[in-house]
Design a protein around this motif. Structure first.
Motif, PDB file in Angstrom:
ATOM      1  N   GLY A  61       0.784  -1.230   0.000  1.00 25.14           N
ATOM      2  CA  GLY A  61       0.000   0.000   0.000  1.00 25.14           C
ATOM      3  C   GLY A  61       0.811   1.273   0.000  1.00 25.14           C
ATOM      4  O   GLY A  61       0.256   2.359   0.056  1.00 25.14           O
ATOM      5  N   ILE A  62       2.128   1.157  -0.085  1.00 27.34           N
ATOM      6  CA  ILE A  62       3.005   2.334  -0.033  1.00 27.34           C
ATOM      7  C   ILE A  62       3.692   2.536  -1.386  1.00 27.34           C
ATOM      8  O   ILE A  62       4.413   1.653  -1.854  1.00 27.34           O
ATOM      9  CB  ILE A  62       4.069   2.181   1.072  1.00 27.34           C
ATOM     10  CG1 ILE A  62       3.382   1.999   2.419  1.00 27.34           C
ATOM     11  CG2 ILE A  62       5.022   3.373   1.084  1.00 27.34           C
ATOM     12  CD1 ILE A  62       4.306   1.580   3.519  1.00 27.34           C
ATOM     13  N   PRO A  63       3.485   3.691  -2.022  1.00 26.04           N
ATOM     14  CA  PRO A  63       4.176   3.973  -3.282  1.00 26.04           C
ATOM     15  C   PRO A  63       5.673   4.153  -3.038  1.00 26.04           C
ATOM     16  O   PRO A  63       6.086   4.890  -2.153  1.00 26.04           O
ATOM     17  CB  PRO A  63       3.554   5.282  -3.763  1.00 26.04           C
ATOM     18  CG  PRO A  63       2.325   5.467  -2.963  1.00 26.04           C
ATOM     19  CD  PRO A  63       2.536   4.743  -1.672  1.00 26.04           C
ATOM     20  N   ILE A  64       6.477   3.472  -3.828  1.00 27.93           N
ATOM     21  CA  ILE A  64       7.935   3.587  -3.751  1.00 27.93           C
ATOM     22  C   ILE A  64       8.355   4.519  -4.886  1.00 27.93           C
ATOM     23  O   ILE A  64       8.452   4.113  -6.036  1.00 27.93           O
ATOM     24  CB  ILE A  64       8.620   2.205  -3.877  1.00 27.93           C
ATOM     25  CG1 ILE A  64       7.996   1.185  -2.934  1.00 27.93           C
ATOM     26  CG2 ILE A  64      10.122   2.344  -3.688  1.00 27.93           C
ATOM     27  CD1 ILE A  64       8.100   1.538  -1.458  1.00 27.93           C
ATOM     28  N   MET A  65       8.604   5.765  -4.551  1.00 29.70           N
ATOM     29  CA  MET A  65       8.843   6.793  -5.556  1.00 29.70           C
ATOM     30  C   MET A  65      10.333   7.047  -5.783  1.00 29.70           C
ATOM     31  O   MET A  65      10.781   8.183  -5.900  1.00 29.70           O
ATOM     32  CB  MET A  65       8.135   8.087  -5.148  1.00 29.70           C
ATOM     33  CG  MET A  65       6.641   7.926  -4.924  1.00 29.70           C
ATOM     34  SD  MET A  65       5.773   7.302  -6.374  1.00 29.70           S
ATOM     35  CE  MET A  65       5.991   8.658  -7.493  1.00 29.70           C
TER      36      MET A  65
END
Length: 72
Positions: free
Chosen positions: A56-60
């Protein structure tokens, strides 16, 4: 709860909170992102990169991004 105020990718449904797409931009081009629910990625067409969403966490991070194929 404070966590409820943070827009995120919903893990159960595989959808993205529309507020998240309004906030996040590509770290390289500063352009809008789109969400690919099948691959669970945030896609930057301008940079031709797909950023993964993990738990659920965007890895940008550019180092974590997948280059888009010519047909994507």
């Amino acid at each position: 709860m404070a966590e409820d105020l943070i827009p995120r990718v919903e893990r159960q449904s595989g959808t993205v909170d529309p507020r998240l797409l309004e906030i996040l931009v590509c770290p390289l081009t500063k352009t809008r992102l789109s969400f690919d629910p099948v691959r669970q990625e945030l896609v930057s067409r301008a940079a031709r990169l797909a950023f993964p969403v993990r738990d659920g966490i965007p890895i940008m991070l550019a180092d974590e991004a997948r280059p888009l194929d010519d047909d994507e």
